[in-house]
Design a protein around this motif. Structure first.
Motif, short mmCIF file in Angstrom:
data_model
loop_
_atom_site.label_atom_id
_atom_site.label_comp_id
_atom_site.label_asym_id
_atom_site.label_seq_id
_atom_site.Cartn_x
_atom_site.Cartn_y
_atom_site.Cartn_z
N VAL A 1 64.29 75.07 -1.61
CA VAL A 1 65.74 75.10 -1.81
C VAL A 1 66.40 76.05 -0.81
CG1 VAL A 1 67.59 75.66 -3.41
CG2 VAL A 1 65.56 74.51 -4.24
N ARG B 1 64.32 62.31 -8.50
CA ARG B 1 64.28 62.14 -9.96
C ARG B 1 64.93 60.85 -10.41
NH1 ARG B 1 65.54 68.44 -11.42
NH2 ARG B 1 63.96 69.20 -10.01
N TYR C 1 68.69 68.36 2.94
CA TYR C 1 68.88 67.73 1.64
C TYR C 1 70.34 67.77 1.19
CZ TYR C 1 68.76 72.45 -0.46
OH TYR C 1 69.04 73.74 -0.79
N GLN C 2 71.11 68.73 1.72
CA GLN C 2 72.53 68.80 1.34
C GLN C 2 73.36 67.79 2.12
OE1 GLN C 2 73.00 72.96 2.34
NE2 GLN C 2 73.37 73.44 0.19
N LYS D 1 74.68 72.07 7.19
CA LYS D 1 73.99 72.06 5.89
C LYS D 1 72.51 71.81 6.09
CE LYS D 1 78.04 71.99 3.91
NZ LYS D 1 78.59 73.24 3.44
N CYS E 1 77.03 65.99 -7.28
CA CYS E 1 75.80 65.51 -6.65
C CYS E 1 74.58 65.96 -7.44
CB CYS E 1 75.70 66.00 -5.21
SG CYS E 1 75.52 67.78 -5.05
N ASN F 1 74.29 59.21 -3.97
CA ASN F 1 73.31 60.24 -3.62
C ASN F 1 71.96 59.86 -4.22
OD1 ASN F 1 72.52 62.59 -2.43
ND2 ASN F 1 73.22 63.92 -4.05
N ALA G 1 71.90 75.77 -3.15
CA ALA G 1 71.73 74.33 -2.99
C ALA G 1 73.06 73.60 -2.94
CB ALA G 1 70.89 73.78 -4.14
N CYS G 2 74.10 74.18 -3.49
CA CYS G 2 75.38 73.48 -3.56
C CYS G 2 75.95 73.24 -2.16
CB CYS G 2 76.38 74.30 -4.37
SG CYS G 2 77.97 73.47 -4.46
N PRO G 3 76.25 72.00 -1.81
CA PRO G 3 76.79 71.74 -0.48
C PRO G 3 78.26 72.08 -0.36
CG PRO G 3 76.47 69.68 -1.64
CD PRO G 3 76.03 70.77 -2.56
N HIS H 1 59.14 75.73 -4.80
CA HIS H 1 60.48 75.23 -5.09
C HIS H 1 61.54 76.16 -4.49
CE1 HIS H 1 63.57 73.11 -7.26
NE2 HIS H 1 64.00 74.23 -7.79
N TRP I 1 60.69 68.00 -3.61
CA TRP I 1 60.91 69.03 -4.63
C TRP I 1 59.97 68.75 -5.80
CZ3 TRP I 1 66.74 70.60 -5.30
CH2 TRP I 1 67.25 70.94 -4.04
N ILE J 1 71.55 71.20 -10.41
CA ILE J 1 70.70 70.97 -11.58
C ILE J 1 69.26 70.75 -11.13
CG2 ILE J 1 70.25 69.39 -13.49
CD1 ILE J 1 73.17 69.12 -13.88
N GLU J 2 69.10 70.04 -10.01
CA GLU J 2 67.75 69.82 -9.50
C GLU J 2 67.14 71.13 -9.01
OE1 GLU J 2 67.10 66.57 -6.84
OE2 GLU J 2 68.59 65.34 -7.83
N ALA J 3 67.99 72.04 -8.54
CA ALA J 3 67.47 73.29 -7.98
C ALA J 3 67.14 74.31 -9.06
CB ALA J 3 68.48 73.88 -7.00
N CYS J 4 67.84 74.26 -10.19
CA CYS J 4 67.69 75.31 -11.21
C CYS J 4 66.24 75.42 -11.69
CB CYS J 4 68.61 75.02 -12.39
SG CYS J 4 68.53 76.34 -13.62
N LEU K 1 72.79 68.57 -7.18
CA LEU K 1 71.73 69.31 -6.50
C LEU K 1 71.47 70.65 -7.20
CD1 LEU K 1 72.43 68.72 -2.69
CD2 LEU K 1 70.51 67.91 -4.02
#
Lengths: 150, 418
Positions: free
Chosen positions: B340, B179, B73-74, B70, A97, B170, A64-66, B336, B312, A101-104, A99
């Motif tokens: 991702v 969230r 979402y990225q 990317k 960003c 963001n 997920a990390c850009p 999920h 998500w 943490i949101e993905a974990c 992302l």
């Protein structure tokens, strides 16, 4: 309206504003309090049972990390047991960003409020999972405290 | 064999050699009043600018190309860094374009729309404040800068409270606000800001100030026809007497459900553009108050669309570490992982969506080949288009007015060069 009225009106306003309370904070002696959701450095949750990192090595954060901040190596024993060999987080590349943490999927990565990353050496910004766990445990910590003390 | 001589690299812009009494003056790229790394080459005769050319590209990072590498979402993290003075506006443009590409624009809940509008209008104030501060500073009004930043700091605080970041927000997510649903007390704080935000202060300090007026009235005039033919948008166009605002004329989110006026001034000079922006601050303030009221009425309703293949899932459904809930929802977990790793996949096709950012029409154009990564992304950045009017604004004017003109079209070089 005669010439100068606007200027005088403005000056009167400025004088009025001068009597207000200051809105600034004296950093670093009195840093500004941060919000609950403040995105500081990414921390790692320590597992209550094993006392080790709670990452399961699924690699979602890496995906997920850009900005290619996270690097994970996993290993597998002959009996099928798997573990995370190495978890590296490059703060110097991180854009906060969140992302990852949101993905974990197991909430291993955690929000912290730590934002002091002062260091004279960029390679020090690549931190391990152990440092990330310490970061999560003491949220307002300075990452490289020794430099601040100097 | 001798290596072929490479053709001489032509450095644009080219202004011919100076003749008698003329001088070529190079302003920028490292100059505080060019508001970033803008280089202006001016041929001056005494104090008068005869010819001017802009040279851009010093801040080019290839944002469009980066987004094309990317997942959808990225890519949004890069939009924060184009117009960094009002990052949520870029986030919204990006998100709405992707939603249009996915064909889900009608599925977004009202609450998400109102939260987005609150943040968007905060961003407009955020962007206009930095403009009003720096532009007034260019004109010699030092205290404006400090007051504008004092107010701006409050909005930074609201952004921080809402999404966690002050500058690179963001904020939104495709399908809603992710969230970043309003934390407890946030709407109240926004309301408090809308009530205490002191536009009147800026009004008193500048609008009637004779010195400011003499520096800006009748300076940098652009006619309605020229403004339209150049493609000016936003406050710069409305300062030339054209009532064109995407919020009204191509409505998105819920802008057609709230009351606001579109300030239009016909003079087309620097002062008119200032008046448009100042009046927009008043309008945005009242729009925020209206949106907060609506968002409060909708409390308890979802802020994200119920679309399993795009949004998500809630972290509580996926994660199973909470002591009272040892196992998450396996279906949600699988979904999920898919979201991702693969991202959402819009159908092949293209979509353009323009929003009214503080600077003008900010558009995102996407071409999808059906994969999780955009095939092509193009950003129609208002600063870039508005900057092309600078030549017309400054030629024939005085050297000192150049600074007023650059300030008045409100450019951000991060957005010009992308």
């Amino acid at each position: 309206m005669p010439f100068g009225t606007g200027i005088i009106k403005g000056m009167a306003k400025v004088l009025g504003i001068g009597s207000r309370e200051p809105v600034t904070y004296h950093y670093p002696e009195n840093p500004r309090p941060v919000a609950e959701r403040f995105r500081g450095m990414v921390g790692m949750r320590r597992d209550e049972v094993t006392d080790l990192l709670s990452c399961v090595g699924c690699g979602l954060c890496e995906t997920a990390c850009p900005n290619e901040v996270i690097h994970i190596d996993t290993s597998q024993a002959e009996d099928g047991t798997r573990w995370v060999e190495r978890y590296e987080f490059d703060l110097g590349r991180c854009i906060y960003c969140y992302l990852c943490i949101e993905a974990c999927p197991v909430d291993a990565l955690q929000v912290t409020h730590a934002y002091h990353t002062l260091t004279p050496d960029r390679s020090e910004l690549v931190i391990s999972s152990e440092e990330m766990m310490e970061m999560w445990e003491s949220q307002d910590r300075f990452l490289f405290e020794r430099y601040w003390n100097e | 064999m001798a290596a072929e001589t490479s053709p001489k690299r032509v450095v644009q812009p080219e202004i011919s050699e100076a003749e008698d009494g003329r001088m070529i003056l190079n302003i920028g790229p490292q100059h505080p009043s060019t508001h970033g790394v803008l280089r202006v080459l001016a041929k001056v005769a005494g104090e008068t600018i005869e010819e001017a050319e802009c040279d851009i590209g010093y801040l080019h990072r290839g944002v469009e190309k980066l987004i094309e590498t990317k997942r959808y979402y990225q890519g949004m993290t890069y939009t924060d860094r184009t117009d960094y003075t009002a990052a949520p506006a870029n986030n919204l443009g990006y998100i709405l374009a992707v939603e249009k590409l996915l064909g889900i624009e009608n599925e977004i809940p009202d609450r998400a729309h109102y939260l987005r509008m609150i943040v968007m209008e905060l961003a407009r104030i955020y962007g206009h404040l930095i403009w009003i501060g720096t532009h007034a500073l260019d004109m010699g009004a030092m205290s404006m800068f400090l007051y504008a930043f004092r107010e701006r700091e409050k909005i930074s605080g609201l952004f921080e409270e809402g999404c966690g970041a002050r500058l690179t927000t963001n904020f939104f997510r495709v399908g809603g606000v992710g969230r970043h649903d309003d934390p407890p007390g946030w709407l109240e704080h926004v309301q408090e800001f809308a009530e205490t935000f002191t536009v009147e202060e800026f009004d008193t300090l500048l609008t009637d100030n004779e010195l400011y007026k003499s520096r800006t009235k009748g300076v940098g005039i652009i006619s309605t026809e020229d403004a339209i033919s150049i493609g000016l948008t936003g406050p710069s166009l409305r300062g030339s007497g054209v009532e064109w605002d995407l919020r009204r004329h191509r409505p998105y989110a819920r802008y057609n459900e709230i009351d606001y006026k579109i300030p239009v001034f016909t003079e087309g000079d620097v002062y008119a553009r200032y008046m448009v922006r100042l009046n927009e601050l008043y309008q945005s303030r009242s729009m925020i108050a209206q949106c907060v009221e609506r968002a409060r009425d909708l409390r308890g309703e979802p802020a994200n669309a119920n679309l399993a293949d795009v949004v998500w899932p809630e972290i509580e459904r996926v994660s199973g570490w909470q002591p009272d809930k040892r196992s998450g929802d396996m279906e949600a977990m699988i979904n999920h992982f898919k979201l991702v790793i693969e991202g959402y996949k819009p159908p092949a096709g293209d979509a353009y969506f323009g929003v009214e950012s503080p600077k003008g029409e900010l558009g995102f154009y996407f071409v999808s080949d059906g994969s999780g990564i955009p095939y092509r992304c193009h950003i129609r950045s208002p600063s870039f288009v508005n900057l092309s009017s600078l030549k017309q604004l400054v030629e024939g004017g005085l050297m000192a007015d150049l600074v007023a003109c650059i300030g008045s079209i409100d450019i951000v070089l991060g957005e010009v060069d992308r």
